[in-house]
Design a protein around this motif. Structure first.
Motif, PDB file in Angstrom:
ATOM      1  N   LEU A  42      -2.985  13.541   2.559  1.00  0.00           N
ATOM      2  CA  LEU A  42      -3.659  12.448   1.851  1.00  0.00           C
ATOM      3  C   LEU A  42      -5.118  12.324   2.277  1.00  0.00           C
ATOM      4  N   LEU A  43      -5.363  12.531   3.579  1.00  0.00           N
ATOM      5  CA  LEU A  43      -6.745  12.450   4.070  1.00  0.00           C
ATOM      6  C   LEU A  43      -7.617  13.478   3.363  1.00  0.00           C
ATOM      7  N   GLY A  64       0.793  -1.242   0.000  1.00  0.00           N
ATOM      8  CA  GLY A  64       0.000   0.000   0.000  1.00  0.00           C
ATOM      9  C   GLY A  64       0.814   1.275   0.000  1.00  0.00           C
ATOM     10  N   THR A  65       2.114   1.178  -0.271  1.00  0.00           N
ATOM     11  CA  THR A  65       2.926   2.400  -0.230  1.00  0.00           C
ATOM     12  C   THR A  65       3.050   3.055  -1.606  1.00  0.00           C
ATOM     13  N   GLY A  66       2.463   2.450  -2.622  1.00  0.00           N
ATOM     14  CA  GLY A  66       2.448   3.079  -3.954  1.00  0.00           C
ATOM     15  C   GLY A  66       3.517   2.579  -4.895  1.00  0.00           C
ATOM     16  N   HIS A 115      13.227   2.560  -2.469  1.00  0.00           N
ATOM     17  CA  HIS A 115      12.413   2.099  -1.336  1.00  0.00           C
ATOM     18  C   HIS A 115      11.317   3.114  -1.053  1.00  0.00           C
ATOM     19  N   THR A 116      10.080   2.637  -1.016  1.00  0.00           N
ATOM     20  CA  THR A 116       8.979   3.559  -0.724  1.00  0.00           C
ATOM     21  C   THR A 116       8.742   3.572   0.786  1.00  0.00           C
ATOM     22  N   PRO A 117       8.774   4.742   1.383  1.00  0.00           N
ATOM     23  CA  PRO A 117       8.639   4.792   2.846  1.00  0.00           C
ATOM     24  C   PRO A 117       7.207   4.486   3.280  1.00  0.00           C
ATOM     25  N   PRO A 118       7.037   3.789   4.417  1.00  0.00           N
ATOM     26  CA  PRO A 118       5.673   3.565   4.912  1.00  0.00           C
ATOM     27  C   PRO A 118       5.050   4.885   5.352  1.00  0.00           C
ATOM     28  N   LEU A 119       3.736   4.917   5.360  1.00  0.00           N
ATOM     29  CA  LEU A 119       3.028   6.164   5.649  1.00  0.00           C
ATOM     30  C   LEU A 119       3.357   6.714   7.036  1.00  0.00           C
ATOM     31  N   VAL A 172      -1.047   3.797   2.440  1.00  0.00           N
ATOM     32  CA  VAL A 172      -1.937   4.731   1.727  1.00  0.00           C
ATOM     33  C   VAL A 172      -3.224   4.030   1.285  1.00  0.00           C
ATOM     34  N   ARG A 173      -3.113   2.743   0.933  1.00  0.00           N
ATOM     35  CA  ARG A 173      -4.317   2.021   0.502  1.00  0.00           C
ATOM     36  C   ARG A 173      -5.348   1.989   1.634  1.00  0.00           C
ATOM     37  N   GLU A 174      -4.868   1.764   2.859  1.00  0.00           N
ATOM     38  CA  GLU A 174      -5.772   1.707   4.003  1.00  0.00           C
ATOM     39  C   GLU A 174      -6.352   3.095   4.280  1.00  0.00           C
ATOM     40  N   LEU A 175      -5.483   4.105   4.195  1.00  0.00           N
ATOM     41  CA  LEU A 175      -5.955   5.479   4.424  1.00  0.00           C
ATOM     42  C   LEU A 175      -7.024   5.862   3.403  1.00  0.00           C
TER      43      LEU A 175
END
Lengths: 117, 465
Positions: free
Chosen positions: B321-322, B171-173, B307-311, B357-360
């Motif tokens: 993002l919200l 989910g980090t894109g 590396h994509t950082p976690p949210l 991000v997917r969860e958000l």
């Protein structure tokens, strides 16, 4: 001295990188040694022409528009490049053999559609 | 009446042409130069006086096909042509140009010549590159320093043709980044093919990736080209590469090395020119250590690593993002939900987002659907968020709460966590109870709070008789 001229029909090809025909002539003491050879290339590319010039061990390349990178490569390989030449290749060759050709030369006979095509 | 005499009649033509901020050439019906404006003189390096009367192609040196076919066609048909190309000028510079060719005619429709407008597009190309960088940023939202580093790296990676490995939590894109890399690379006009290596069984995946010939296996009634051939000259994105089986890893490695492969059941080698972007949520280095991933393939893929950082590590991006997702879903649903209440925002910003991000995004979608007012309240948030908060408490706290509130058989409380899930735990529990009761099954059943038949059934089930 070996001279390579990029041609299109009876004229100097407007662009070095889009030339598919070349004329190679050998001269000594301002005289042509033999009938110039005409080569038809299967692919059109400036790199192929540069390779050909090296392979044929030419001393002078005569052409129309040429990119700086290819110009620099050829001069780095000790090949004299006479570029931006406009005119019928026979007249151009004669001038080159007589060492009277300079970059940017525009010869006569390039002003009608018939001769250009 | 020829074009030269026509132009001489109008004394202002020269000034008019010079006022145009592009290169303009007027050719006669023989396609020889009649006029050039100052802009074109600067562009080509030839002045009008020396170029006048010279066959246009010798001066302009375009790449519009050999022997001026385009010009001849325009002169013959009278249809204007707009085309991208380039010229090489007297200073040996290649200039990308947008050509527009139109036929000039007298009032009666008799052709007089051709007007060529040469628009220098090198400036536009630079602007386009800048725009592409911007488009990478607009698809992926974030302003935190962590994501800024990713953007910086992406703009570098987009310019290369080497394999890229994208890692990061789910989910980090990763998919979005892979697509953005493709879109901003020189292969952007070619296909972008995404393959999920974890979604298909091994045999099927091999045929999916490399294609098969007719009759390669039962049911192979037609030939399939496979994703690698579909992605020819473009990019193939192998997501969940960590789930790829070892035999397929070998085949993939050989494709990456040689850029050629045999389709399933085929005897003829197929050559492809494909850029590979791989992604995984697994730690590939650990997978290599455990022998589940080939070391050579890892090094082959790991040419460029992103590396994509976690949210939870992206400072300040949660709020951004919200707001973005709430606005998007609220517009989609035709609602007027525009904001979050202070309480809801406090919960949302503190939440760890294990699904990133997917969860958000899903939370924002849920809230936009549920919320009846204009601001999202705590009651509009999904319940599992609060349960998750509870489950994050330490095992000791949970155990003490269980001790206080639940009346469980003594044996259950004593059971220590066992790896292997509920079955293992139940087995352990029965064994403990049996030991405690000296092997007496009736007493054991009482201690466990079950009937004798249940205990007998469970013993039989777990083969503990």
């Amino acid at each position: 001295m070996k001279i390579m001229i990029t041609t299109r029909g009876d004229f100097i090809s407007p662009r070095f990188d889009l030339s598919s025909e070349v004329l190679i002539a050998t001269c000594y003491d301002q005289q042509l040694m033999e009938e110039p050879r005409s080569l038809l290339l299967s692919d059109v590319s400036a790199e192929i022409l540069c390779d050909l010039a090296l392979k044929e061990k030419v001393s002078v390349v005569v052409c129309g528009g040429i990119e700086e990178v290819h110009y620099q490569f050829l001069t780095w390989k000790k090949i004299t490049v006479i570029d931006s030449v406009i005119g019928p290749y026979n007249d151009v060759l004669q001038l080159a053999v007589n060492s009277g050709l300079m970059s940017g030369t525009i010869l006569s006979g390039v002003n009608s559609r018939e001769v250009a095509s | 009446m020829n074009i030269e005499s026509t132009l001489q009649n109008v004394s202002v033509v020269g000034e008019l042409l010079n006022g145009i901020p592009h290169g303009v050439a007027i050719l006669d019906t023989n396609l020889c130069i009649v006029r050039m404006n100052r802009f074109l003189e600067a562009m080509t390096g030839y002045i009008t006086d020396e170029a006048k009367g010279v066959y246009g192609e010798f001066v302009l040196r375009t790449n519009l096909g050999s022997r001026d076919l385009v010009c001849k066609r325009v002169l013959k048909n009278g249809e204007s042509v707009s085309i991208d190309g380039n010229i090489i000028n007297r200073r040996r510079k290649k200039i990308p140009v947008h050509f527009t060719l139109s036929r000039l005619h007298d009032g009666k429709g008799k052709p007089l010549g051709v007007l060529i407008v040469l628009e220098d597009s090198s400036v536009m190309k630079v602007e386009k590159l800048g725009h592409q960088e911007q488009s990478i940023r607009t698809e992926i939202i974030g302003h935190s320093s962590q994501i800024e580093k990713v953007f910086e790296l992406m703009s570098v990676l987009a310019r290369t043709d080497a394999s890229v490995l994208i890692t990061g939590e789910t989910g980090t894109g990763k998919d979005l980044i892979a697509e953005a890399l493709h879109k901003s690379s020189p292969r952007a006009r070619q296909p972008f093919i995404k393959v999920n290596c974890g979604a298909l069984p091994e045999a099927l995946l091999e045929s999916e990736l490399f294609g098969h010939v007719k009759g390669a296996f039962t049911g192979a009634v037609t030939e399939t080209v496979g994703m690698f051939r579909l992605a020819h000259k473009g990019t193939i994105f192998l997501t969940e590469i960590g789930d790829l089986s070892l035999p397929l890893q070998v085949k993939l490695l050989s494709v990456l090395d040689d850029q050629e492969f045999f389709p399933v059941g085929g005897s003829k080698k197929v050559k492809v020119d494909v850029r590979v972007i791989a992604a995984t949520h697994r730690l590939l280095r650990d997978e290599v250590q455990h022998g589940r991933f080939r070391e050579d393939l890892f090094y082959r893929l790991n040419v460029l690593h992103l590396h994509t950082p976690p949210l939870r590590e992206r400072d300040g991006d949660i709020r951004l993002l919200l707001d973005h997702f709430l606005r998007r879903f609220s517009a989609k649903l035709g609602r007027d939900v525009t904001d979050f209440s202070a309480e809801a925002l406090a919960v949302l910003t503190q939440y760890p987002y294990p699904g990133n991000v997917r969860e958000l995004r899903n939370i924002a979608e849920y809230s936009a659907n549920i919320c009846q007012g204009t601001a999202v309240e705590i009651k509009d948030l999904p319940l599992y968020m609060f349960r998750a908060a509870e489950s994050q408490e330490t095992p000791e706290v949970v155990r003490s709460r269980l001790d206080d509130s639940l009346i469980l058989p003594e044996v259950v409380k004593k059971v220590s966590p066992v790896a292997g899930g509920w079955i293992e735990m139940e087995k352990e529990m029965i064994l403990d109870a049996l030991r405690q009761c000296g092997g007496n099954r009736s007493k054991t059943a009482v201690v466990l709070g079950w009937g004798r038949t249940t205990l007998w059934r469970k013993l039989k089930k777990y083969k503990m008789e």
